[in-house]
Design a protein around this motif. Structure first.
Motif, PDB file in Angstrom:
ATOM      1  N   ILE A  56       0.697  -1.141  -0.036  1.00  0.00           N
ATOM      2  CA  ILE A  56      -0.084   0.073   0.060  1.00  0.00           C
ATOM      3  C   ILE A  56       0.791   1.174  -0.102  1.00  0.00           C
ATOM      4  O   ILE A  56       0.427   2.215  -0.444  1.00  0.00           O
ATOM      5  CB  ILE A  56      -0.985   0.048   1.189  1.00  0.00           C
ATOM      6  CG1 ILE A  56      -0.486   0.198   2.666  1.00  0.00           C
ATOM      7  CG2 ILE A  56      -2.039  -1.098   0.957  1.00  0.00           C
ATOM      8  CD1 ILE A  56      -1.562   0.201   3.783  1.00  0.00           C
ATOM      9  N   HIS A  57       2.240   1.131   0.282  1.00  0.00           N
ATOM     10  CA  HIS A  57       3.172   2.328   0.723  1.00  0.00           C
ATOM     11  C   HIS A  57       4.089   2.468  -0.567  1.00  0.00           C
ATOM     12  O   HIS A  57       4.497   3.405  -0.562  1.00  0.00           O
ATOM     13  CB  HIS A  57       3.361   2.592   1.989  1.00  0.00           C
ATOM     14  CG  HIS A  57       2.470   2.561   3.082  1.00  0.00           C
ATOM     15  ND1 HIS A  57       1.366   3.708   3.094  1.00  0.00           N
ATOM     16  CD2 HIS A  57       2.054   1.927   4.174  1.00  0.00           C
ATOM     17  CE1 HIS A  57       0.550   3.705   3.882  1.00  0.00           C
ATOM     18  NE2 HIS A  57       0.922   2.638   4.858  1.00  0.00           N
ATOM     19  N   ALA A  58       4.417   1.084  -0.799  1.00  0.00           N
ATOM     20  CA  ALA A  58       5.656   1.218  -1.673  1.00  0.00           C
ATOM     21  C   ALA A  58       5.237   0.456  -3.066  1.00  0.00           C
ATOM     22  O   ALA A  58       3.900   0.383  -3.136  1.00  0.00           O
ATOM     23  CB  ALA A  58       6.799   0.491  -1.278  1.00  0.00           C
ATOM     24  N   TYR A  94      -0.353   7.568  13.291  1.00  0.00           N
ATOM     25  CA  TYR A  94       0.153   8.251  12.059  1.00  0.00           C
ATOM     26  C   TYR A  94       0.087   7.360  10.712  1.00  0.00           C
ATOM     27  O   TYR A  94       0.578   6.344  10.575  1.00  0.00           O
ATOM     28  CB  TYR A  94       1.696   8.619  12.279  1.00  0.00           C
ATOM     29  CG  TYR A  94       1.979   9.562  11.343  1.00  0.00           C
ATOM     30  CD1 TYR A  94       1.753  10.647  10.903  1.00  0.00           C
ATOM     31  CD2 TYR A  94       2.953   8.838  10.282  1.00  0.00           C
ATOM     32  CE1 TYR A  94       2.209  11.524   9.888  1.00  0.00           C
ATOM     33  CE2 TYR A  94       3.345   9.379   9.056  1.00  0.00           C
ATOM     34  CZ  TYR A  94       2.875  10.734   8.683  1.00  0.00           C
ATOM     35  OH  TYR A  94       3.356  11.498   7.768  1.00  0.00           O
ATOM     36  N   SER A  95      -0.592   8.121   9.817  1.00  0.00           N
ATOM     37  CA  SER A  95      -0.963   7.218   8.514  1.00  0.00           C
ATOM     38  C   SER A  95      -1.025   8.349   7.381  1.00  0.00           C
ATOM     39  O   SER A  95      -1.634   9.330   7.722  1.00  0.00           O
ATOM     40  CB  SER A  95      -2.130   6.375   8.378  1.00  0.00           C
ATOM     41  OG  SER A  95      -2.160   5.682   7.353  1.00  0.00           O
ATOM     42  N   THR A  96      -0.241   7.978   6.234  1.00  0.00           N
ATOM     43  CA  THR A  96      -0.532   8.680   4.930  1.00  0.00           C
ATOM     44  C   THR A  96      -1.344   7.917   4.252  1.00  0.00           C
ATOM     45  O   THR A  96      -1.486   8.459   2.930  1.00  0.00           O
ATOM     46  CB  THR A  96       0.905   9.093   4.508  1.00  0.00           C
ATOM     47  OG1 THR A  96       1.379   7.924   4.126  1.00  0.00           O
ATOM     48  CG2 THR A  96       1.670   9.877   5.306  1.00  0.00           C
ATOM     49  N   ALA A  97      -2.152   7.014   4.732  1.00  0.00           N
ATOM     50  CA  ALA A  97      -2.863   6.046   3.741  1.00  0.00           C
ATOM     51  C   ALA A  97      -3.810   7.023   3.143  1.00  0.00           C
ATOM     52  O   ALA A  97      -4.773   7.394   4.019  1.00  0.00           O
ATOM     53  CB  ALA A  97      -3.204   4.783   4.471  1.00  0.00           C
ATOM     54  N   PHE A 106      -7.467  -0.742   5.909  1.00  0.00           N
ATOM     55  CA  PHE A 106      -6.247  -0.660   6.481  1.00  0.00           C
ATOM     56  C   PHE A 106      -5.844   1.006   6.550  1.00  0.00           C
ATOM     57  O   PHE A 106      -6.752   1.565   6.137  1.00  0.00           O
ATOM     58  CB  PHE A 106      -5.188  -1.259   5.580  1.00  0.00           C
ATOM     59  CG  PHE A 106      -5.023  -2.859   5.705  1.00  0.00           C
ATOM     60  CD1 PHE A 106      -4.218  -3.263   6.679  1.00  0.00           C
ATOM     61  CD2 PHE A 106      -5.867  -3.416   4.738  1.00  0.00           C
ATOM     62  CE1 PHE A 106      -4.347  -4.540   6.841  1.00  0.00           C
ATOM     63  CE2 PHE A 106      -5.918  -5.003   4.964  1.00  0.00           C
ATOM     64  CZ  PHE A 106      -5.000  -5.378   5.938  1.00  0.00           C
ATOM     65  N   GLY A 107      -4.556   1.307   7.046  1.00  0.00           N
ATOM     66  CA  GLY A 107      -4.746   2.955   7.102  1.00  0.00           C
ATOM     67  C   GLY A 107      -4.960   3.338   8.469  1.00  0.00           C
ATOM     68  O   GLY A 107      -5.178   4.608   8.579  1.00  0.00           O
ATOM     69  N   ALA A 108      -4.813   2.573   9.750  1.00  0.00           N
ATOM     70  CA  ALA A 108      -5.125   3.202  10.912  1.00  0.00           C
ATOM     71  C   ALA A 108      -3.713   3.808  11.479  1.00  0.00           C
ATOM     72  O   ALA A 108      -3.783   4.439  12.821  1.00  0.00           O
ATOM     73  CB  ALA A 108      -5.820   2.258  11.935  1.00  0.00           C
TER      74      ALA A 108
ATOM     75  N   MET B  34      -9.173  -3.917   9.611  1.00  0.00           N
ATOM     76  CA  MET B  34      -8.207  -5.011  10.005  1.00  0.00           C
ATOM     77  C   MET B  34      -7.017  -4.401  10.666  1.00  0.00           C
ATOM     78  O   MET B  34      -6.389  -5.330  11.396  1.00  0.00           O
ATOM     79  CB  MET B  34      -7.774  -5.617   8.497  1.00  0.00           C
ATOM     80  CG  MET B  34      -8.750  -6.303   7.617  1.00  0.00           C
ATOM     81  SD  MET B  34      -9.742  -7.612   8.771  1.00  0.00           S
ATOM     82  CE  MET B  34     -11.211  -6.674   9.247  1.00  0.00           C
ATOM     83  N   SER B  35      -6.614  -3.448  10.330  1.00  0.00           N
ATOM     84  CA  SER B  35      -5.261  -2.704  11.202  1.00  0.00           C
ATOM     85  C   SER B  35      -5.627  -2.857  12.724  1.00  0.00           C
ATOM     86  O   SER B  35      -4.745  -3.250  13.308  1.00  0.00           O
ATOM     87  CB  SER B  35      -5.440  -1.212  11.146  1.00  0.00           C
ATOM     88  OG  SER B  35      -5.097  -0.862   9.733  1.00  0.00           O
ATOM     89  N   ASP B  36      -6.766  -2.561  13.136  1.00  0.00           N
ATOM     90  CA  ASP B  36      -7.107  -2.850  14.559  1.00  0.00           C
ATOM     91  C   ASP B  36      -7.224  -4.101  14.985  1.00  0.00           C
ATOM     92  O   ASP B  36      -6.777  -4.568  16.093  1.00  0.00           O
ATOM     93  CB  ASP B  36      -8.704  -2.057  14.742  1.00  0.00           C
ATOM     94  CG  ASP B  36      -8.615  -0.392  14.780  1.00  0.00           C
ATOM     95  OD1 ASP B  36      -7.389   0.106  14.900  1.00  0.00           O
ATOM     96  OD2 ASP B  36      -9.436   0.023  14.642  1.00  0.00           O
TER      97      ASP B  36
HETATM   98  N1  LIG Z   1       7.377   0.456   3.142  1.00  0.00           N
HETATM   99  C1  LIG Z   1       6.689   1.668   3.096  1.00  0.00           C
HETATM  100  N2  LIG Z   1       7.323   2.828   2.317  1.00  0.00           N
HETATM  101  C2  LIG Z   1       6.742   4.115   2.437  1.00  0.00           C
HETATM  102  N3  LIG Z   1       6.200   4.522   3.356  1.00  0.00           N
HETATM  103  C3  LIG Z   1       5.884   3.700   4.469  1.00  0.00           C
HETATM  104  C4  LIG Z   1       6.326   2.312   4.487  1.00  0.00           C
HETATM  105  N4  LIG Z   1       5.989   1.756   5.317  1.00  0.00           N
HETATM  106  C5  LIG Z   1       5.180   2.749   6.360  1.00  0.00           C
HETATM  107  N5  LIG Z   1       5.193   3.825   5.580  1.00  0.00           N
HETATM  108  C6  LIG Z   1       4.888   4.854   6.010  1.00  0.00           C
HETATM  109  O1  LIG Z   1       4.567   5.070   7.452  1.00  0.00           O
HETATM  110  C7  LIG Z   1       3.088   5.326   7.902  1.00  0.00           C
HETATM  111  C8  LIG Z   1       2.853   4.440   9.047  1.00  0.00           C
HETATM  112  O2  LIG Z   1       2.869   3.134   8.596  1.00  0.00           O
HETATM  113  P1  LIG Z   1       1.949   2.079   9.447  1.00  0.00           P
HETATM  114  O3  LIG Z   1       2.091   0.705   8.937  1.00  0.00           O
HETATM  115  O4  LIG Z   1       2.033   2.412  10.877  1.00  0.00           O
HETATM  116  O5  LIG Z   1       0.521   2.583   9.446  1.00  0.00           O
HETATM  117  P2  LIG Z   1      -0.342   2.405   7.765  1.00  0.00           P
HETATM  118  O6  LIG Z   1       0.099   1.321   7.011  1.00  0.00           O
HETATM  119  O7  LIG Z   1      -0.925   3.754   7.256  1.00  0.00           O
HETATM  120  O8  LIG Z   1      -1.806   1.953   8.571  1.00  0.00           O
HETATM  121  P3  LIG Z   1      -1.992   0.466   9.174  1.00  0.00           P
HETATM  122  O9  LIG Z   1      -0.858  -0.272   9.464  1.00  0.00           O
HETATM  123  O10 LIG Z   1      -2.919   0.629  10.412  1.00  0.00           O
HETATM  124  O11 LIG Z   1      -2.933  -0.310   8.184  1.00  0.00           O
HETATM  125  C9  LIG Z   1       2.735   4.992   6.593  1.00  0.00           C
HETATM  126  O12 LIG Z   1       0.996   5.600   6.559  1.00  0.00           O
HETATM  127  C10 LIG Z   1       3.395   5.461   5.503  1.00  0.00           C
HETATM  128  O13 LIG Z   1       3.289   6.748   5.347  1.00  0.00           O
END
Ligand SMILES: Nc1ncnc2c1ncn2[C@@H]1O[C@H](COP(=O)(O)OP(=O)(O)OP(=O)(O)O)[C@@H](O)[C@H]1O
Ligand SMILES: [Mg+2]
Lengths: 141, 114
Positions: A56-58, A94-97, A106-108, B34-36
């Motif tokens: 989701i982020h990469a 903290y999330s940028t999702a 996802f994205g909590a 699902m995160s929670d």
């Molecule tokens: N592999 C990655 N590449 C780029 N950014 C990342 C990566 N992993 C995490 N991040 C950044 O760090 C933030 C926090 O990650 P985290 O996994 O804690 O939360 P999330 O993925 O946004 O939500 P959740 O995991 O609860 O579903 C992300 O929103 C994103 O901005």
């Protein structure tokens, strides 16, 4: 080191529905090796969170898992957009999702803190525009 | 109670895993995030959710959950059913909404756990 099992998976960054296949395969392998349920669970959750992040982020990446009698060492390497502020990213909530990711469940902003909680050691190396490598270790003994 | 009892309480249709209904369940959780579930759930064996995508099944599998109940009459697709069969997870659907479904299970003795 003797008795080291190495598992390697390529994670497709385009396919959200398959994200988690690598983690499930690792979980199965550990179970089969007779690793304790507690360790299997920690590895499975930490790895799955990391695998989802890679998608989701990469743009996907490579997961390498080394299992020794002492520990399970996981490396998740991607060439995605990188993390600007790691300390901030590690904070719960903290999330940028985007909303689209949130509508998928996802994205909590709980993933990275959960990975830290589930592992005995965790390190994040990231360069904006280059990629991110997360390494986690769960002790078996 | 076992999964079969939960099925009767919630008036569920079993989508897959009919042969696995006699497994005991002690605690449940309800969430669309699902995160929670990944961050807060410990030993819950049944997940109630209104979210329908393959990651619901993958999440349940990672958490060693035995059964997923889709609320509000939501139906998983064939890919999800195949995945659940492969992982040995029971899928059921109920017409009840989340609040009511959780309330019914609670009323019948199921708890949230830690
Ligand atoms: N592999 C990655 N590449 C780029 N950014 C990342 C990566 N992993 C995490 N991040 C950044 O760090 C933030 C926090 O990650 P985290 O996994 O804690 O939360 P999330 O993925 O946004 O939500 P959740 O995991 O609860 O579903 C992300 O929103 C994103 O901005
Ligand atoms: Mg995450």
């Amino acid at each position: 080191m003797e008795n080291t099992l190495t598992l390697r998976y390529e994670v497709d960054g385009e396919d959200f529905t398959r994200a988690g296949e690598a983690s499930a395969a690792v979980k199965r392998a550990l179970k089969k090796m007779g690793v304790s349920p507690e360790v299997v669970r920690k590895v499975a959750i930490a790895l799955y969170e990391g695998e989802i992040n890679m998608v989701i982020h990469a743009d996907g990446g490579v997961i390498t898992v080394e299992v020794t009698p002492k520990e399970v060492r996981m490396e998740l390497a991607d060439h995605g957009k990188g993390i600007e502020n790691i300390e901030l990213a590690m904070q719960e909530g903290y999330s940028t999702a985007p909303d689209e990711v949130r509508s998928l469940g996802f994205g909590a902003g709980m993933g990275l803190p959960n990975m830290k909680k589930c592992s005995d050691e965790m390190k994040i190396e990231s360069t904006v525009g280059v990629g991110t490598t997360v390494t986690m270790t769960v002790y078996i003994q | 109670m076992n999964i079969r009892n939960a099925k009767e309480i919630l008036d569920c249709q079993v989508v897959c895993g009919e042969e696995l209904l006699d497994q005991e369940i002690h605690t449940a959780c309800g969430s669309d995030m699902m995160s929670d579930v990944l961050a807060f759930v410990k030993d819950q064996s049944i997940l109630l959710t209104g979210l329908v995508n393959p990651q619901v099944i993958r999440t349940a599998d990672m958490m060693d959950m035995l059964c997923i109940v889709f609320v509000r009459g939501k139906c998983p697709d064939q890919a999800m059913i195949d995945l659940a069969n492969e992982r040995g997870i029971v899928l059921m659907t109920t017409g009840h909404r989340m609040f009511t479904a959780c309330g019914l299970l609670w009323e019948n003795g199921l708890r949230g756990g830690n």
